[in-house]
Design an enzyme around this catalytic site. Sequence first.
Site, PDB file in Angstrom:
ATOM      1  N   GLU A 256      74.687  92.366  34.646  1.00 38.97           N
ATOM      2  CA  GLU A 256      73.637  93.159  35.290  1.00 38.97           C
ATOM      3  C   GLU A 256      73.219  94.354  34.437  1.00 38.97           C
ATOM      4  OE1 GLU A 256      72.122  91.817  37.614  1.00 38.97           O
ATOM      5  OE2 GLU A 256      73.620  90.288  38.100  1.00 38.97           O
ATOM      6  N   HIS A 259      70.376  93.246  32.268  1.00 37.73           N
ATOM      7  CA  HIS A 259      69.093  93.354  32.971  1.00 37.73           C
ATOM      8  C   HIS A 259      68.624  94.800  33.034  1.00 37.73           C
ATOM      9  CE1 HIS A 259      68.631  89.243  34.285  1.00 37.73           C
ATOM     10  NE2 HIS A 259      69.785  89.223  34.932  1.00 37.73           N
TER      11      HIS A 259
END
Length: 489
Positions: A256, A259
Amino acid sequence: MSAYDDLMARERETQALAQVAGRLGWDQETMMPRGAADQRAEESGAMQAVLHARRVDRARGDVLAEAEGQATEPVARAQLRHIRRDYERAVKVPGDLAVALARLTSRAQGQWAEARAADDYAAFAPVLAEVVRLKREEAAALSAGGTLYDALLEDYEPGMSAAKLDAMFAEMRPRLVALRGAALAVEWPRLEGRFDRDGQLALSQDLAQVFGYDLSRGRLDLAVHPFSSGSGDDVRITTRVSEADPFNCFYSTIHEVGHACYEQGIDPAYRLTPLGQGVSMGVHESQSRIYENQLGRSRAFCGWLYGRMRDGFGDFGIADEETFYRAVNRVHRGYIRTEADEVQYNLHVMLRYDLERALIAGDLSVADLEAAWNDRFAADFGYAVDRASNGVLQDVHWSVGLFGYFPTYSLGNLYAGCLFEALQAAVPGLDAQLARGELAEATVWLRGAVQRHGGLFEPTEVIARACGAAPTAGPLLDYLDRKFGDLAG
């Protein structure tokens, strides 16, 4: 003001409202009380009504056409390209359908979480059937007589089609299956014991910052399904904790962070404009996968992480760095896509891709989906699904209407393979840096080559510019063969 200036002022307001709508979704997954689900569905629907009205406003179309006749500068032309694509898609979807989807998927997400916890697909199937019905209706409006699935795929990977994906998967599957067979024949070490929650979260915070995540513009929370949310100066991530499996927490966090760093790394001049976010989910996934796998699961970085885990958890039964590296990259039987090793991950994606295409085409009913999943999984992986939460209920995507999203995970892997080849050439001392837990030069290269552009270029052009050639599956497959051929002896 010029027509372009007027248009961009409107777009910044729309982008800001979209960020607020996204924050409602983040809150629903992390902080919202369970009893607020019905009210949140109404709130989400109201926000979608406002956003849809702004996107289909005829005045927007008029000023867009005027701006297109005036703008010549490349950044302005790119902004207009995105606005034109968004406008033409938005006007095809009736406003009541857009609002109904927002309300329904907000409610369906909560029902999916409850059904997953209870391993009860039958409890979720009715609302999923309604989501599929509305998504097919949306796809029909968008496709104008074309392929329904391709119309939905365009939301996540502009320019991609099922035909191109079929060719990509046909190239990848034989080599992945062969490599899996060889890797599963080897005995792999694994972690044993318990790893306390607070220790995992503390190390996850450290890992996020090592990989370049700016916590002054973000935060790390817990969720059932890890995700990243937001852009610009407010980019939030979540992870999850299993005391028996700290790798789940650590590598979900790193994933994550990939991202989030993409969103934080976009040129600030593009903030709250169509260029101020990742250009596609495939390119987005390329960042999360290269952070997680080629960097985070490398032999060099695993050596550094082994030392940090010993500092935090003491002796946890792994004798040395090499054994730890093998444990991190263990190829194993399992059900969960997000916990799959690099060799088998894309096989999990292919299963979902084929099933969701069949749902959207009308060739598979929601009532038959669980049985179809279980049959396909047994055929692809050689063993039976034991419960719904390990099968058809494991992913949140269909509950929130993300049909067309799953194949972008494999596109991201493919792009990451190409980018890693280019990164190694650009940073010849990469392994030595990773062994010291130093990610700065690697992440700065990725920021300059990919992240800073935001939506300036089309997806495949972003990768081609960074790598010097159009993206293909070859670099990823060669990387996997080298890495796991070495690991499996």
